[in-house]
Design a protein around this motif. Structure first.
Motif, PDB file in Angstrom:
ATOM      1  N   TYR A 106      -7.684  43.869 -28.601  1.00 32.42           N
ATOM      2  CA  TYR A 106      -9.148  43.800 -28.756  1.00 32.42           C
ATOM      3  C   TYR A 106      -9.830  44.111 -27.424  1.00 32.42           C
ATOM      4  O   TYR A 106     -10.758  44.916 -27.347  1.00 32.42           O
ATOM      5  CB  TYR A 106      -9.565  42.406 -29.254  1.00 32.42           C
ATOM      6  N   ALA A 156     -24.610  35.083 -15.327  1.00 32.29           N
ATOM      7  CA  ALA A 156     -23.356  35.078 -16.096  1.00 32.29           C
ATOM      8  C   ALA A 156     -22.300  34.129 -15.520  1.00 32.29           C
ATOM      9  O   ALA A 156     -21.517  33.547 -16.270  1.00 32.29           O
ATOM     10  CB  ALA A 156     -22.810  36.494 -16.208  1.00 32.29           C
ATOM     11  N   ARG A 186     -21.247  46.844 -18.014  1.00 37.74           N
ATOM     12  CA  ARG A 186     -21.899  48.063 -18.476  1.00 37.74           C
ATOM     13  C   ARG A 186     -21.328  49.308 -17.793  1.00 37.74           C
ATOM     14  O   ARG A 186     -21.163  50.357 -18.409  1.00 37.74           O
ATOM     15  CB  ARG A 186     -23.405  47.949 -18.213  1.00 37.74           C
ATOM     16  N   ARG A 218     -11.246  48.004 -25.833  1.00 35.72           N
ATOM     17  CA  ARG A 218     -12.675  48.070 -25.460  1.00 35.72           C
ATOM     18  C   ARG A 218     -12.888  48.136 -23.946  1.00 35.72           C
ATOM     19  O   ARG A 218     -14.010  48.061 -23.466  1.00 35.72           O
ATOM     20  CB  ARG A 218     -13.412  46.856 -26.031  1.00 35.72           C
ATOM     21  N   LEU A 258     -12.249  45.949 -21.588  1.00 34.56           N
ATOM     22  CA  LEU A 258     -12.906  44.733 -21.086  1.00 34.56           C
ATOM     23  C   LEU A 258     -11.997  44.063 -20.059  1.00 34.56           C
ATOM     24  O   LEU A 258     -10.896  43.632 -20.383  1.00 34.56           O
ATOM     25  CB  LEU A 258     -13.203  43.775 -22.241  1.00 34.56           C
ATOM     26  N   ASP A 282     -18.210  37.920 -12.044  1.00 31.07           N
ATOM     27  CA  ASP A 282     -18.610  36.550 -12.363  1.00 31.07           C
ATOM     28  C   ASP A 282     -17.474  35.677 -12.873  1.00 31.07           C
ATOM     29  O   ASP A 282     -17.636  34.475 -13.001  1.00 31.07           O
ATOM     30  CB  ASP A 282     -19.723  36.572 -13.421  1.00 31.07           C
ATOM     31  N   ARG A 327     -18.926  35.658 -26.931  1.00 31.98           N
ATOM     32  CA  ARG A 327     -18.325  36.602 -25.977  1.00 31.98           C
ATOM     33  C   ARG A 327     -17.446  35.864 -24.983  1.00 31.98           C
ATOM     34  O   ARG A 327     -17.671  34.686 -24.702  1.00 31.98           O
ATOM     35  CB  ARG A 327     -19.412  37.358 -25.245  1.00 31.98           C
ATOM     36  N   LEU A 328     -16.490  36.569 -24.474  1.00 26.23           N
ATOM     37  CA  LEU A 328     -15.701  36.024 -23.375  1.00 26.23           C
ATOM     38  C   LEU A 328     -16.512  36.295 -22.113  1.00 26.23           C
ATOM     39  O   LEU A 328     -16.547  37.425 -21.605  1.00 26.23           O
ATOM     40  CB  LEU A 328     -14.331  36.721 -23.339  1.00 26.23           C
ATOM     41  N   MET A 329     -17.206  35.272 -21.636  1.00 26.32           N
ATOM     42  CA  MET A 329     -18.105  35.464 -20.498  1.00 26.32           C
ATOM     43  C   MET A 329     -17.278  35.788 -19.248  1.00 26.32           C
ATOM     44  O   MET A 329     -16.181  35.272 -19.064  1.00 26.32           O
ATOM     45  CB  MET A 329     -18.958  34.210 -20.254  1.00 26.32           C
ATOM     46  N   GLY A 330     -17.854  36.664 -18.397  1.00 23.95           N
ATOM     47  CA  GLY A 330     -17.123  37.081 -17.205  1.00 23.95           C
ATOM     48  C   GLY A 330     -16.185  38.239 -17.481  1.00 23.95           C
ATOM     49  O   GLY A 330     -15.429  38.642 -16.606  1.00 23.95           O
ATOM     50  N   PHE A 331     -16.215  38.749 -18.702  1.00 25.67           N
ATOM     51  CA  PHE A 331     -15.419  39.928 -19.060  1.00 25.67           C
ATOM     52  C   PHE A 331     -16.356  41.038 -19.498  1.00 25.67           C
ATOM     53  O   PHE A 331     -17.367  40.785 -20.154  1.00 25.67           O
ATOM     54  CB  PHE A 331     -14.461  39.593 -20.226  1.00 25.67           C
ATOM     55  N   GLY A 332     -15.971  42.269 -19.170  1.00 26.43           N
ATOM     56  CA  GLY A 332     -16.770  43.408 -19.592  1.00 26.43           C
ATOM     57  C   GLY A 332     -17.864  43.722 -18.588  1.00 26.43           C
ATOM     58  O   GLY A 332     -18.277  42.852 -17.803  1.00 26.43           O
ATOM     59  N   ASN A 338     -14.983  40.587 -14.684  1.00 28.27           N
ATOM     60  CA  ASN A 338     -16.008  41.113 -13.774  1.00 28.27           C
ATOM     61  C   ASN A 338     -16.241  40.126 -12.630  1.00 28.27           C
ATOM     62  O   ASN A 338     -15.595  39.070 -12.557  1.00 28.27           O
ATOM     63  CB  ASN A 338     -17.295  41.451 -14.546  1.00 28.27           C
TER      64      ASN A 338
END
Ligand code: ACO
Length: 423
Positions: free
Chosen positions: A346, A265, A302, A350, A352, A357, A295-300, A355
């Motif tokens: 948004y 990621a 699991r 959620r 988010l 990364d 997607r907004l990479m580096g966000f969110g 993260n």
């Protein structure tokens, strides 16, 4: 309130009541009702596959601890080698233990010349370093007689030392090969991260080590050393459960890490920031994410539904590194993205958050690592975590060979149709 759960099988009226301990109840409850009844749980979303005393993670509250020690304290006060010892042995080393451990790791960093001359030279000139790294881990096991003696504690310990000591050497070797540069041998008189940086960047005898970059590398190693039962660690445990040697098991774990949904990621974040190009384009990009165009990479995450505690530490490390390397031009875009996203319903609704990364790729890039090396940089320290889980697995009398069941949804029995009758 009773800390128990009662399950009733409505087909038979049979009931079982079992304790809930630490938020978990044993699946044996279901087995006792009906041995042919199974739980359907794709991606193990609701399944604890083992008991583990290594890493504690509380996603709601943004907590990560190794053997009880908060990640923030370890990142600030310890070293990767100390953390690797902690993960494997369960306790921080005393001065004598750390001296022995450091000596052992430092004196096992060399790899067999055939690995470099015959094995690595066989790759195509543009082979991906992570593909080479995965294969090299499996190949490494073939050089050691004792690799398969997994019931012998002394032999296990030797393989653990070898794997932790040699992964930086293999990683640097894969990079030097893909860059067409001569291999640098390990140095015994510098720290673990310094030795890795030296094997990466030394030209001839020349390499000037910057202590800020050495510390940053060590912090990144600490932050990536373990993260409980993620995809790669689960692969390590599943393969290890067949009593495979630790090199083959680690190669399987590294293969899992290679996937872009897992270790890849941070590479995707850098590519995304490059695509956005400048901070003026951030609002339009955020809108496109909200419109479902990507997607907004580096966000969110699991598990983390608050913040990823590693991301906070990494953001500070990024500033330390940029003081030395100069600011990564993508930083302003990243900061703007973070600012806009953290105020936008948004992302807030959620849960988010950035993260691990989100900023690590920017640091790696500023330090000169090509994006293809990012997952390899993740795999070096994660090897310590994989091995800690492998040891824990082998010592766990409740574990057996991993063998999930399936929910068969294919055709019922039918007779073979001869070719002449098939339309
Ligand atoms: N950008 C925009 N929307 C997102 C993002 C994101 N990065 N992540 C999740 N969402 C949205 C989903 O569209 C979904 O919205 P909906 O409820 O309207 O359908 C909601 O948030 C929940 O998303 P899920 O996909 O169900 O969450 P999951 O827990 O399965 O995914 C994951 C977690 C894969 C990390 C996800 O957040 C993601 O793809 N992030 C970007 C990739 C990334 O940074 N991965 C690195 C993770 S850290 C690591 O592995 C080391």
């Amino acid at each position: 309130m009773a800390e128990t759960i009662t399950i009733t099988d409505d087909r038979t009226g049979q009931t079982v009541t079992v304790p809930i301990e630490g938020g978990v109840f044993p699946a044996s409850a279901i087995r006792s009702l009906d041995p042919s009844l199974f739980v359907y749980d794709p991606a193990y979303m609701q399944t604890a596959s083992c008991k583990s005393a290594i890493t504690y993670l509380d996603g709601e509250n943004g907590i990560l601890r190794y053997r009880g020690y908060p990640i923030e304290q370890l990142a600030e006060k310890s070293t990767f080698l100390e953390v690797a010892y902690l993960l494997l042995e369960g306790e921080l080393p005393n001065p004598d233990q750390l001296a022995t451990w450091t000596h052992d790791i430092t004196h096992h960093t060399f790899i067999h010349e055939n690995m470099r001359k015959r094995f690595v030279d066989g790759f195509h000139y543009d082979a991906h370093p992570m593909g080479m790294f995965v294969s090299a881990l499996a190949a490494l096991g073939t050089f050691y007689d004792g690799a398969k003696d997994i019931d012998d504690e002394e032999s296990r310990q030797r393989q653990v030392v070898r794997l932790i000591a040699k992964t930086p050497t293999i990683a640097a070797m894969c990079y030097r090969f893909s860059a067409g540069l001569p291999f640098n041998y390990p140095s015994n008189d510098i720290s673990f991260p310094a030795n890795f940086l030296s094997m990466m960047w030394k030209i001839g005898d020349e390499y000037e080590l910057n202590p800020v970059l050495e510390k940053a590398m060590d912090v990144l190693f600490i932050l990536h050393a373990d993260h409980e039962q993620n995809c790669g660690t689960t692969a390590m445990r599943v393969v290890g459960s067949s009593n495979a040697d630790p090199y083959s098991s680690a190669a399987a774990a590294a293969s899992a890490l290679y996937g872009p949904l897992h270790g890849g990621a941070n590479e995707a974040v850098v590519r995304m920031l490059n695509d956005i190009g400048s901070i003026e384009n951030v609002p339009a990009f955020i809108q496109s994410v909200k419109d479902g165009e990507g997607r907004l990479m580096g966000f969110g995450h699991r598990v983390y539904k608050n913040y990823d505690p590693r991301a906070k530490i990494i953001k500070q490390t990024a500033y330390d590194v940029f003081e030395v390397t100069g600011k990564n031009p993508l930083l302003d875009i990243a900061l703007k993205l973070e600012e806009v996203a953290l105020q936008d319903p948004y992302f807030v609704d959620r849960k988010l958050y950035p993260n691990v990364d989100f900023y690590s790729g920017l640091i790696y890039q500023a330090m000169g690592f090509p994006v293809e090396m990012f997952t390899v940089l993740f795999a070096i320290p994660r090897t310590a975590g994989w091995l800690a889980h492998w040891q824990e697995l082998l010592a766990d009398k409740e574990q057996k060979i991993s063998r999930p069941r399936q929910w068969y949804v294919g055709p019922e029995t039918r007779d073979y149709v001869p070719m002449s009758s098939r339309s």
